[in-house]
Design a protein around this motif. Structure first.
Motif, PDB file in Angstrom:
ATOM      1  N   ARG A 209      32.644  14.970  43.220  1.00  9.21           N
ATOM      2  CA  ARG A 209      31.951  15.164  43.470  1.00  9.21           C
ATOM      3  C   ARG A 209      31.718  16.242  44.731  1.00  9.21           C
ATOM      4  O   ARG A 209      30.172  16.443  44.978  1.00  9.21           O
ATOM      5  CB  ARG A 209      32.832  14.341  45.247  1.00  9.21           C
ATOM      6  CG  ARG A 209      32.045  14.371  46.501  1.00  9.21           C
ATOM      7  CD  ARG A 209      33.233  13.776  47.765  1.00  9.21           C
ATOM      8  NE  ARG A 209      33.120  14.228  49.173  1.00  9.21           N
ATOM      9  CZ  ARG A 209      32.184  13.192  49.688  1.00  9.21           C
ATOM     10  NH1 ARG A 209      31.943  11.652  49.379  1.00  9.21           N
ATOM     11  NH2 ARG A 209      31.585  13.461  51.087  1.00  9.21           N
TER      12      ARG A 209
ATOM     13  N   GLU B  17      29.080  16.863  41.781  1.00  8.60           N
ATOM     14  CA  GLU B  17      27.375  16.840  42.152  1.00  8.60           C
ATOM     15  C   GLU B  17      27.195  14.862  41.241  1.00  8.60           C
ATOM     16  O   GLU B  17      26.051  14.954  40.850  1.00  8.60           O
ATOM     17  CB  GLU B  17      26.239  16.863  42.707  1.00  8.60           C
ATOM     18  CG  GLU B  17      26.341  17.343  44.600  1.00  8.60           C
ATOM     19  CD  GLU B  17      24.978  18.169  44.817  1.00  8.60           C
ATOM     20  OE1 GLU B  17      24.464  17.740  43.787  1.00  8.60           O
ATOM     21  OE2 GLU B  17      25.823  18.788  45.623  1.00  8.60           O
TER      22      GLU B  17
ATOM     23  N   LEU C 235      33.122   8.719  47.664  1.00  7.77           N
ATOM     24  CA  LEU C 235      32.379   8.783  46.381  1.00  7.77           C
ATOM     25  C   LEU C 235      31.169   8.411  47.246  1.00  7.77           C
ATOM     26  O   LEU C 235      29.322   8.773  46.851  1.00  7.77           O
ATOM     27  CB  LEU C 235      32.085   9.217  44.942  1.00  7.77           C
ATOM     28  CG  LEU C 235      33.604   9.170  44.598  1.00  7.77           C
ATOM     29  CD1 LEU C 235      33.517   9.016  43.350  1.00  7.77           C
ATOM     30  CD2 LEU C 235      33.177  10.973  44.109  1.00  7.77           C
TER      31      LEU C 235
END
Length: 134
Positions: free
Chosen positions: A37, A40, A72
């Motif tokens: 996360r 990305e 997520l």
């Protein structure tokens, strides 16, 4: 993505593949998801979905991956995941999840895992309760 992120992520994945301790396995799943996360990594949501949707996986892996997936994505909770997380048998993992870092709402004894799941599966309820309290 940086090579450092890829190296750390690959190391965590390798450790997960050989880990025997259920608490550590769940912790590794959550760590991988958190790292993904932060960087990305779009592949992480598919990876966690693959874990929670696999009925051949252990309950703690499926539940941990389901919670990671919810962190997520902003997608609606699929019926399959909702059924997994709200199944009464999920409560049997409550003690295990109390020993897993990163899941603060599970820290309380008794129904901590159930409360964490309820808040993650129905975030609008948490938002409404917060608005009413404020």
């Amino acid at each position: 993505m940086t090579s450092e992120f890829q190296r750390v992520s690959a190391t965590l994945h390798r450790r997960l593949a050989v880990e025997d301790d259920p608490v550590v396995r769940v912790s590794l799943i959550l760590a991988i998801a958190q790292l993904a996360r932060e960087h990305e990594d779009d592949n992480a949501s598919a990876w966690t979905r693959g874990l929670w949707s696999d009925p051949g996986r252990s309950s703690e892996i499926r539940i941990g991956a389901g919670l990671a997936w919810l962190c997520l994505v902003d997608d609606p909770v699929p019926d399959e995941l909702r059924a997994l997380l709200t199944d009464p048998s999920t409560d049997r993992c409550g003690d295990l999840f109390q020993r897993v870092p990163w899941i603060e709402p599970v820290d309380s004894y008794g129904s901590g895992l159930r409360r964490c799941i309820r808040e993650m599966v129905t975030p609008d309820v948490r938002t409404e309760a917060s608005a009413e309290a404020g």
